[in-house]
Design an enzyme around this catalytic site. Structure first.
Site, short mmCIF file in Angstrom:
data_model
loop_
_atom_site.label_atom_id
_atom_site.label_comp_id
_atom_site.label_asym_id
_atom_site.label_seq_id
_atom_site.Cartn_x
_atom_site.Cartn_y
_atom_site.Cartn_z
N LYS A 83 -4.49 6.04 10.28
CA LYS A 83 -3.30 5.49 9.64
C LYS A 83 -3.72 4.67 8.43
CE LYS A 83 0.35 2.18 10.15
NZ LYS A 83 0.73 0.96 10.80
N HIS B 108 -5.89 -4.32 18.66
CA HIS B 108 -6.95 -5.06 17.96
C HIS B 108 -8.29 -5.10 18.69
CE1 HIS B 108 -3.24 -6.62 16.10
NE2 HIS B 108 -3.98 -6.66 15.02
N LYS C 124 -4.14 -1.61 5.48
CA LYS C 124 -5.12 -2.52 4.91
C LYS C 124 -6.25 -2.83 5.89
CE LYS C 124 -6.30 -6.45 2.50
NZ LYS C 124 -6.73 -6.50 1.13
N CYS D 201 -0.98 -9.22 17.01
CA CYS D 201 0.26 -8.46 17.22
C CYS D 201 1.48 -9.37 17.27
CB CYS D 201 0.21 -7.69 18.53
SG CYS D 201 -1.11 -6.48 18.60
N HIS E 7 0.85 -1.20 0.00
CA HIS E 7 0.00 0.00 0.00
C HIS E 7 0.88 1.24 0.00
CE1 HIS E 7 0.84 0.57 4.25
NE2 HIS E 7 0.37 -0.64 4.53
N CYS F 249 -1.43 -11.77 22.10
CA CYS F 249 -2.33 -11.39 21.00
C CYS F 249 -1.76 -11.95 19.71
CB CYS F 249 -2.48 -9.87 20.90
SG CYS F 249 -3.43 -9.40 19.42
N CYS G 2 -6.46 -6.23 23.81
CA CYS G 2 -5.29 -5.76 23.08
C CYS G 2 -5.56 -4.33 22.59
CB CYS G 2 -5.01 -6.66 21.88
SG CYS G 2 -3.92 -5.89 20.68
N HIS H 75 4.14 1.48 2.13
CA HIS H 75 5.29 0.75 1.58
C HIS H 75 5.91 1.52 0.42
CE1 HIS H 75 2.57 -2.71 2.94
NE2 HIS H 75 3.58 -2.76 3.76
ZN LIG Z 1 -3.20 -7.21 19.03
#
Ligand SMILES: [Zn+2]
Length: 510
Positions: free
Chosen positions: A296, A146, A299, A129, A18, A126, A143, A21
């Site tokens: 941010k 997430h 994806k 992560c 994306h 997690c 987390c 990168h």
């Molecule tokens: Zn996480």
């Protein structure tokens, strides 16, 4: 040795390439081109990070075997770089046999030196992560990345004695202001180091839980945890410790990362290097995020700008220019199509494009399409030349310091001064009066400054810079160019050189 060596992170193959990168890799490419023009043997490398839980999960979700899945996504990254006109000297995959061998060798060395031990670990894990969280780090038991409840896991693992390295690392970062840049990230790392004792780093996963990784050389029941594997790719990409590539480039190593992987690069990596008896990298360069509507770009959040779409719609070089001009290196920046079009129209079409088309059409009309010879300078030329050398000196210093936006701003100060000079010197009046000497001086001065401008733009807009060179009757050859002399003198453009018919370099977009 006059070398320059820069790495991008190796990109994780759990998602497609994306904008983030593309930005990092374009920065690496532009910086490497710049360093070549500064006379250095400069390369950058990139690659893909392919091991770990997350990749296994992504492959399962896609209904594919994990090795095949990694290969497909890795190939997407590899195919993107030439399409963005970026030229990495190497593309490393962490699944390459040579890389695996080097990781095992390094682990063996650190283990033999007593910096790795076997211990018990339990914590909130997690899977998204790929890391454990302490109670304190969880938000409402979830987390923080997430918003899911992690699993509580207790298991035996191998640990790297990172805590042992806290003192010298803190001192090294304090004594070397350039080690982590920009300054705010250096401060952030020092604050982190000062806030408490560094934990030892868990560097393994039992094969009962994860098999997709590099086996530990001292215990076949375990695979290596992601950082010891991933970070070492920076060295395996140039042939491994002791190789010719290593001897040539490692002493000048610099890393380029986004701020989310600051800690592994600023803390884990230097301590790993020290434990393995490898000299530290020279400099860590940290950039911010591209935001779309204040989030941010990634994806998982669904706000994807496909780099190739933007490049196809507005031209690759306009896209590269926008990325480097818009983001102040280190800070976050907003990406929008409107922003890109505004820059393209204002900076490229109006300022730079107009300058080239006005001047080139006058040379074609008044000087039979050949570079005229200059006669004596007036105060007008002297002032312009002083400004030009100052702008170019600023550009070179700023670009070298990763301050791309300010560097381009400096160059545009020159471009705008050149446009003003056209207005005040008024070549059309000189032509009408038949003042060939003065006309020659004015147009030569402009062409020479335009050549310098094109040259300095090559790292950012290679194709357009080469087009500009062609318009000035020249062939761009990176190996024959040296930027340092360009900020000291004029007159490298030869009078009498025939120019091709002018073409529009940067058409406006509506
Ligand atoms: Zn996480």
């Amino acid at each position: 040795m006059n070398t320059f060596f820069l790495t991008t992170p190796i990109y994780y193959v759990n998602s497609h390439p994306h904008l983030g990168h593309a930005y990092t890799t374009i920065v690496a490419d532009a910086m490497t081109r710049f360093q070549r023009l500064m006379g250095r043997d400069a390369i950058f490398i990139t690659g893909t990070d392919e091991h770990g839980d997350k990749i296994v999960q992504a492959a399962e979700k896609a209904g594919q075997e994990v090795g095949a899945f990694s290969t497909v996504i890795s190939a997407e990254f590899r195919a993107l770089w030439p399409q963005l006109n970026t030229r990495p000297a190497a593309f490393i995959r962490t699944t390459d046999p040579e890389h695996k061998r080097l990781v095992q060798e390094f682990l063996h060395r650190v283990h033999a030196a007593g910096d790795i031990y076997f211990g018990e670990y339990s914590g909130h894990y997690c899977y998204g992560c790929e890391r454990f969280y302490t109670d304190k780090e969880l938000e409402g038991g979830l987390c923080p990345q997430h918003q899911v409840k992690p699993d509580f896991i207790s298991e035996k693992n191998y640990f790297f004695r990172m805590s042992r390295h806290q003192e010298w690392l803190t001192r090294h970062i304090r004594d070397n202001p350039d080690f982590i840049q920009p300054e705010r990230y250096r401060t952030e790392v020092l604050t982190l180091l000062d806030s408490g004792i560094l934990d030892d780093l868990c560097i393994s996963r039992p094969k009962t839980r994860l098999t997709w990784g590099i086996e530990l050389p001292f215990d076949s029941r375990y695979v290596c945890y992601v950082w010891f594997d991933a970070l070492l790719s920076y060295i395996s990409a140039i042939g491994g410790v002791g190789s010719a590539g290593y001897e040539r480039y490692w002493p000048q190593a610099q890393h380029l990362v986004a701020k989310d992987i600051l800690k592994p690069h600023a803390i884990f990596w230097p301590t790993m290097l020290r434990a393995g008896g490898v000299p530290l990298y020279r400099r860590l360069n940290v950039h911010g995020y591209w935001l779309t509507r204040e989030t941010k770009m990634s994806k998982s959040l669904g706000n994807i700008v496909t780099p190739l779409d933007m490049a196809a719609r507005y031209g690759l070089d306009a896209f590269r220019y926008f990325l480097l001009r818009e983001m102040h290196f280190g800070s976050d920046a907003n990406f929008s199509e409107e922003g890109l079009v505004a820059r393209l129209n204002a900076d490229l079409a109006n300022d730079l494009g107009n300058l080239f088309s006005r001047v080139l059409s006058m040379v074609s009309r008044y000087c039979a399409g050949a570079v005229p010879a200059p006669a004596g300078d007036t105060d007008l030329e002297s002032a312009l030349k002083d400004l030009a050398l100052e702008c170019l000196a600023n550009f070179q210093a700023l670009f070298d310091a990763y301050r791309f936006s300010q560097a381009l701003e400096s160059l545009w100060e020159l471009v705008r001064a050149l446009n003003k000079y056209v207005d005040s010197a008024a070549p059309w009046t000189l032509a009408k009066k038949g003042d060939a000497k003065r006309l020659g001086t004015v147009l030569y001065t402009l062409l020479e400054c335009m050549r310098k401008t094109a040259l300095h733009l090559w790292p950012v807009m290679p194709e357009k810079a080469e087009d500009m060179y062609r318009q000035l009757g020249l062939v761009f050859q990176a190996d024959t160019v040296l930027l340092p002399r360009e900020k000291e003198s004029f007159g490298l453009l030869n009078a009498g050189l025939p120019l091709p018919a002018p073409v529009s370099l940067f058409p406006r977009v509506d």
